[in-house]
Design an enzyme around this catalytic site. Sequence first.
Site, PDB file in Angstrom:
ATOM      1  N   GLN A 424      56.528 -74.420   3.281  1.00 26.99           N
ATOM      2  CA  GLN A 424      57.501 -75.335   3.889  1.00 26.99           C
ATOM      3  C   GLN A 424      57.321 -75.367   5.396  1.00 26.99           C
ATOM      4  O   GLN A 424      57.526 -74.359   6.072  1.00 26.99           O
ATOM      5  CB  GLN A 424      58.924 -74.892   3.548  1.00 26.99           C
ATOM      6  CG  GLN A 424      59.994 -75.777   4.165  1.00 26.99           C
ATOM      7  CD  GLN A 424      61.383 -75.334   3.777  1.00 26.99           C
ATOM      8  OE1 GLN A 424      61.935 -75.772   2.788  1.00 26.99           O
ATOM      9  NE2 GLN A 424      61.962 -74.441   4.566  1.00 26.99           N
ATOM     10  N   GLU A 547      72.149 -79.032 -11.285  1.00 21.16           N
ATOM     11  CA  GLU A 547      71.737 -77.771 -10.678  1.00 21.16           C
ATOM     12  C   GLU A 547      71.361 -76.741 -11.734  1.00 21.16           C
ATOM     13  O   GLU A 547      71.864 -76.746 -12.846  1.00 21.16           O
ATOM     14  CB  GLU A 547      72.880 -77.201  -9.819  1.00 21.16           C
ATOM     15  CG  GLU A 547      73.189 -78.019  -8.590  1.00 21.16           C
ATOM     16  CD  GLU A 547      72.167 -77.811  -7.484  1.00 21.16           C
ATOM     17  OE1 GLU A 547      71.255 -76.989  -7.651  1.00 21.16           O
ATOM     18  OE2 GLU A 547      72.295 -78.477  -6.451  1.00 21.16           O
TER      19      GLU A 547
END
Length: 680
Positions: A424, A547
Amino acid sequence: MPIGISDDHVELAGAFGKWAASLGGIEAARAAEEDPAATFSEITAAVDEMGLLAITADGGSLVDLAVAVEACATALLPGPLLGSAVASAVLPELPGPVALCLDGSVVHDAPGSTHALVVADDEVRLVPLEGVELTPGAGPDLTRRTSLGELSAGDGTVVPDLSAARLRSLVVTLAAAEASGVARWCLDTAVEYAGVREQFGKKIGAFQAIKHLCAQMLETTESVTAAAWDAASAVSEESAQQEFATLVAGVICFDGAVSAAKDCIQVLGGIGFTFEHDAQLYLRRAIALRALVGSSSSYAARLAGLAADGVRRHVHIDLDEAEDEARAEVRAEAERIGALPEEERRAALAESGFLTPHWPQPHGLGADPVHQLVIDEELDRAGVQRPDLKIGAWAAPTIIAHGNDEQRDRFVGPTLRGEIEWCQLFSEPGAGSDLASLRTKAVRDANPDGQSGWRLTGQKVWTSLAHAADWGICLARTNPEAKQHAGITYFLVDMKSEGLEVRPLRELTGEAMFNEVFLDGVFVPDECVVGEVDGGWKLARTTLSNERVAMAGSHLGDSPERAVRLLVAGEVAEQRAAVGTAVAWATVVRLLATRSTLRSLAGQGPGPESSVAKLVGVRSRQDSAELVVELLGPRIFTDDDLAREALHEQLMTRCLSIAGGTTQVLRNVAGERILGLPRG
């Protein structure tokens, strides 16, 4: 959130809360301040009429009773409620209001009670108080009365099947429910005051110091509530599980209630220190509850012994019958995957959707929370462990939600199969938690072949696994004229691109997991832009609406387990309470996760538990890692495996309060988004 999670419990808490608030209990307590024999008979009669003490007799559970007791404590109802509630759980019929005498001389709630539950050796007797000479005692709690005197247990009748240990366990459980109510009132009161009180031209809740104090109260309160809920929930389980849950409540709940009350007064400032404000009454109740049940260290020491005997908390969840019917198919697939060679399991998990069942098809199953838990249970039963997707668990969902079909086909499947590793590229030297201030720029250009795209120039830092990653998800500024949160685009960067340099950063453990990444005109084609140009900020915050739901395991974590092993080895007996405290907090972290899962199963929106679990979990891991090094003492200077592992864990866990948003930033977020405090 209060103890109750299900719709029925939420409704029950609401009904009892409104009713309790209407009785004017605090006013009655203040009016009787100088009367050491006050019985609060009108409120006691109202409690009986409301049916609170008949909850368990009418088929209700101890959790039902705890929900009602918590609501009454939030309103600080005076009188002999706690002893009567305990008695209602063990006696087929109440003879009237019941006091408690746990040590033979102090009778809690004697005024207004007709009988007392008295501990004598290992048995419990119900002793009539009529004609018994008792003298008024003193105590911190103005809403309750204590008497002193010697009760002759021989005068009463033995309560069948109720040992002294069982009685004390019930007292702790329902007192923990009261502690949860006290802590919750303190949190709500502090937050409300911080949202309206002005100083220096601002609401005081906008000041970071106040915001952090309220966020810490949230952490404390949710932890107290989780432990109280579990103690009540465990009553029908086998004895070791009951004892474990009760001891965790003893460690967490009463210190937590006192802490919340003190912090409430701190937020209130001078007004909180006045006798006229109700905060002092809640502090007094919290202090009295802690004195009634005993010190947390005694519970911690016993909990450590239980953990040393191999006991861990296993929370059971009842799943829907419909999912039980579908379980056979899930079990068959899990067993098929479990029978494969280890190197073939990941591909099979990806193909079946079992690797990420919460992701939408075809990458997952679009599974609801219950179905996810069934898959988890059956994979565990088949001995199949899911591989860690690492940063791929963030990259792939964003591509699924915002990318195009070509990007989904190119990246998602290979990520699931382990053919692509990600990093990332978000944080920068001047933009850590404050991503909106990033400076890496992207300008329109084409490569020598005429392919249209962007040139990225800038520096990223703290990039985990960049040295081993195939691709990176990268934020870069494409419109320098736009506002900070606008003008940012989400790119997929080939980590082997020309102009990209990775430099490992040696961290304080001596290892190099983090990296600096330098981008010098790195070309990224248009086909690797995810979503709209200048729309990357929204993507950076993406989480799928469905989720992931998972059950928290029973493993305490590396450091608490190491501490328990040291206790078993007989090396740290004198620090038994410290080990038990670490066990308790590690258990609470898992209880918070479990309550979040149950909320999902009940079809409710996310509660505060998941955010609190991150904050409490970081503190638990750091404190327990530090404890193990302390327990090892001079052994830390040796070169044995345990000493190396323990020191590495203590050093490594320092990153937990920094990575993924610092604790301080997360407390700001919790204060603003959960508690509704004003922005600074």
